[in-house]
Design a protein around this motif. Structure first.
Motif, PDB file in Angstrom:
ATOM      1  N   ALA A 244       0.837  -1.209   0.000  1.00 48.05           N
ATOM      2  CA  ALA A 244       0.000   0.000   0.000  1.00 48.05           C
ATOM      3  C   ALA A 244       0.864   1.247   0.000  1.00 48.05           C
ATOM      4  N   PHE A 245       1.956   1.227   0.759  1.00 52.13           N
ATOM      5  CA  PHE A 245       2.906   2.341   0.765  1.00 52.13           C
ATOM      6  C   PHE A 245       3.466   2.566  -0.633  1.00 52.13           C
ATOM      7  N   LEU A 246       3.868   1.497  -1.300  1.00 50.41           N
ATOM      8  CA  LEU A 246       4.472   1.610  -2.623  1.00 50.41           C
ATOM      9  C   LEU A 246       3.474   2.168  -3.636  1.00 50.41           C
ATOM     10  N   GLN A 247       2.238   1.707  -3.568  1.00 51.85           N
ATOM     11  CA  GLN A 247       1.217   2.207  -4.480  1.00 51.85           C
ATOM     12  C   GLN A 247       0.995   3.705  -4.283  1.00 51.85           C
ATOM     13  N   LYS A 248       0.950   4.129  -3.027  1.00 48.46           N
ATOM     14  CA  LYS A 248       0.743   5.545  -2.715  1.00 48.46           C
ATOM     15  C   LYS A 248       1.925   6.383  -3.189  1.00 48.46           C
ATOM     16  N   LEU A 249       3.134   5.850  -3.002  1.00 53.31           N
ATOM     17  CA  LEU A 249       4.337   6.568  -3.423  1.00 53.31           C
ATOM     18  C   LEU A 249       4.392   6.697  -4.942  1.00 53.31           C
ATOM     19  N   LYS A 250       4.028   5.650  -5.650  1.00 53.43           N
ATOM     20  CA  LYS A 250       4.021   5.694  -7.115  1.00 53.43           C
ATOM     21  C   LYS A 250       3.008   6.703  -7.637  1.00 53.43           C
ATOM     22  N   GLN A 251       1.856   6.748  -7.026  1.00 52.35           N
ATOM     23  CA  GLN A 251       0.805   7.667  -7.478  1.00 52.35           C
ATOM     24  C   GLN A 251       1.227   9.113  -7.286  1.00 52.35           C
ATOM     25  N   ALA A 252       1.859   9.413  -6.167  1.00 53.62           N
ATOM     26  CA  ALA A 252       2.295  10.783  -5.898  1.00 53.62           C
ATOM     27  C   ALA A 252       3.560  11.121  -6.674  1.00 53.62           C
ATOM     28  N   ASN A 253       4.520  10.190  -6.682  1.00 57.31           N
ATOM     29  CA  ASN A 253       5.782  10.338  -7.403  1.00 57.31           C
ATOM     30  C   ASN A 253       6.387  11.731  -7.240  1.00 57.31           C
ATOM     31  N   PRO A 254       6.637  12.192  -6.020  1.00 58.37           N
ATOM     32  CA  PRO A 254       7.157  13.546  -5.811  1.00 58.37           C
ATOM     33  C   PRO A 254       8.611  13.671  -6.245  1.00 58.37           C
ATOM     34  N   ASP A 255       9.013  14.869  -6.637  1.00 59.64           N
ATOM     35  CA  ASP A 255      10.414  15.107  -7.011  1.00 59.64           C
ATOM     36  C   ASP A 255      11.330  14.893  -5.812  1.00 59.64           C
ATOM     37  N   HIS A 256      10.875  15.366  -4.654  1.00 55.10           N
ATOM     38  CA  HIS A 256      11.648  15.204  -3.433  1.00 55.10           C
ATOM     39  C   HIS A 256      10.710  14.794  -2.308  1.00 55.10           C
ATOM     40  N   ILE A 257      11.251  14.083  -1.347  1.00 52.29           N
ATOM     41  CA  ILE A 257      10.487  13.690  -0.168  1.00 52.29           C
ATOM     42  C   ILE A 257      11.079  14.393   1.034  1.00 52.29           C
ATOM     43  N   ASP A 258      10.283  15.247   1.645  1.00 54.78           N
ATOM     44  CA  ASP A 258      10.699  15.965   2.837  1.00 54.78           C
ATOM     45  C   ASP A 258      10.311  15.120   4.042  1.00 54.78           C
ATOM     46  N   THR A 259      11.300  14.745   4.856  1.00 53.75           N
ATOM     47  CA  THR A 259      11.013  13.854   5.980  1.00 53.75           C
ATOM     48  C   THR A 259      10.182  14.519   7.070  1.00 53.75           C
ATOM     49  N   LYS A 260       9.939  15.826   6.945  1.00 53.76           N
ATOM     50  CA  LYS A 260       9.062  16.479   7.914  1.00 53.76           C
ATOM     51  C   LYS A 260       7.626  16.594   7.392  1.00 53.76           C
ATOM     52  N   ASP A 261       7.397  16.034   6.234  1.00 50.63           N
ATOM     53  CA  ASP A 261       6.054  16.099   5.646  1.00 50.63           C
ATOM     54  C   ASP A 261       5.734  14.734   5.033  1.00 50.63           C
ATOM     55  N   LEU A 262       5.462  13.751   5.896  1.00 44.21           N
ATOM     56  CA  LEU A 262       5.176  12.402   5.436  1.00 44.21           C
ATOM     57  C   LEU A 262       3.756  11.962   5.772  1.00 44.21           C
ATOM     58  N   ASP A 263       2.917  12.919   6.157  1.00 42.31           N
ATOM     59  CA  ASP A 263       1.546  12.564   6.512  1.00 42.31           C
ATOM     60  C   ASP A 263       0.815  11.878   5.370  1.00 42.31           C
ATOM     61  N   TRP A 264       1.165  12.241   4.142  1.00 41.90           N
ATOM     62  CA  TRP A 264       0.474  11.677   2.984  1.00 41.90           C
ATOM     63  C   TRP A 264       0.780  10.185   2.797  1.00 41.90           C
ATOM     64  N   LEU A 265       1.825   9.686   3.465  1.00 44.26           N
ATOM     65  CA  LEU A 265       2.152   8.265   3.392  1.00 44.26           C
ATOM     66  C   LEU A 265       1.618   7.478   4.588  1.00 44.26           C
TER      67      LEU A 265
END
Length: 344
Positions: A244-265
């Protein structure tokens, strides 16, 4: 710490530690590097060797570790046009067992490549261990493991930044990683398009598979949790949310991942090691850019681990050797032929 309380720990951790995963401030022009050479290197006869040291973009707090060390080998001076091959070793590589690595470097130089042999964090010249290999990684929890892989990737990025600043006339940039180095190669390729092609040697993905489905279960023994040892069942419970995490990450596919903003995962990000699993970012690369070479009798990466990565990469070219997990693959003529034919 129970599974249900993990998000609270995550929030606490992120409130004190913030980073953009696999990235750093490229506006910082103070790269603080030193290039020495050419020097003699009896291990790679006929090649010019330079030693490049630079301050790692990520500061672990260990001064020796945070001064990156890279050996650059080339047939011609660095101001001559050449293809650059970044070469990454495996976990627990020791100074006294480098002959297979240098054999591979010699063959790369003979074929017209400049080869950058980057010492990974806590290894070789960045280790306080006299052997050049640090075993501290065995006892890292998931957060420390993520920090480690982050440092590996940003060191590779800084190496390429220095090459551009020095105006080395590079025809192309490729990467080749063995074992743990292959896992890092996937993350680096997924986060820096300057790397055109990657060679993944005897590697795989999916931390649960790596930890529990091979010989590492006798070495790690569950020592990868912030609250002490983790059981096989508990690790499986954590990793049950990975799809489920991988599916969510693929759908969002952000340029960068900010470790202080991971609520969407949340809540699928059950462990921070999800974010340094090669499977998480393999989809960004494209199968035409990757060559996989794996061992049929690999006791560290299970066949399932390798095939899971193969699938997420989009089914790139893969070859299976009748061999065990060993750096000796670097000396096999058929392996060398496949690698350099792919890089043409």
């Amino acid at each position: 710490m129970s599974y249900s309380t993990f998000p609270h720990f995550l929030v606490s951790y992120l409130s004190e530690n913030r980073m953009k995963l696999y990235s750093y401030n490229h506006q910082d022009k103070k790269l603080n590097y030193k290039l020495e050479g050419p020097l003699d290197c009896p291990q790679v006869p006929g090649a010019l060797m330079h030693v490049l040291t630079f301050t790692s973009p990520y500061h672990s707090g260990n001064p020796l570790n945070d001064r990156a060390y890279c050996e650059l080998f080339s047939a011609e001076p660095l101001d001559r046009r050449a293809k650059l091959l970044i070469f990454l070793h495996g976990f627990s590589t020791q100074k006294t067992k480098m002959q297979n690595y240098y054999y591979f470097i010699k063959e790369a130089v003979k074929r017209g490549y400049s080869c950058a042999f980057l010492n990974l964090p806590l290894h070789l010249n960045r280790s306080e261990d006299q052997s050049g290999s640090s075993r501290d990684l065995i006892y890292y929890d998931d957060v420390d493991t993520l920090k480690y892989f982050h440092q590996c990737v940003v060191d590779i990025k800084r190496l390429m930044d220095i090459a551009e600043l020095e105006k080395w006339p590079l025809g192309s940039i490729h990467i080749c990683g063995l074992s743990m180095g292959s896992m890092i190669s996937v993350l680096a390729m997924a986060h820096d398009q300057r790397i055109e092609k990657g060679i993944l040697l005897i590697g795989g993905g999916h931390w649960e598979q790596i930890h529990w489905k091979g010989i590492l279960r006798f070495i790690l023994k569950g020592d990868c949790a912030d609250d002490g040892r983790i059981s096989r069942d508990k690790c499986h419970h954590y990793y049950s949310t990975f799809p489920a995490f991988l599916q969510k990450l693929k759908q969002a596919n952000p340029d960068h991942i900010d470790t202080k903003d991971l609520d969407w995962l949340s809540p699928d990000l059950s462990k921070m090691c999800f974010l340094c699993d090669p499977l998480a970012f393999a989809h960004r690369i494209g199968p035409e850019r990757v060559l996989m070479i794996n061992a049929k009798y690999d006791l560290y990466f299970s066949r399932k681990s390798t095939l899971m990565l193969h699938r997420q990469l989009g089914y790139p070219q893969i070859h299976w050797l009748a061999a065990f997990h060993s750096s000796r693959v670097l000396t096999q003529s058929k392996v060398l032929d496949k690698i350099f034919e792919f890089l043409k």
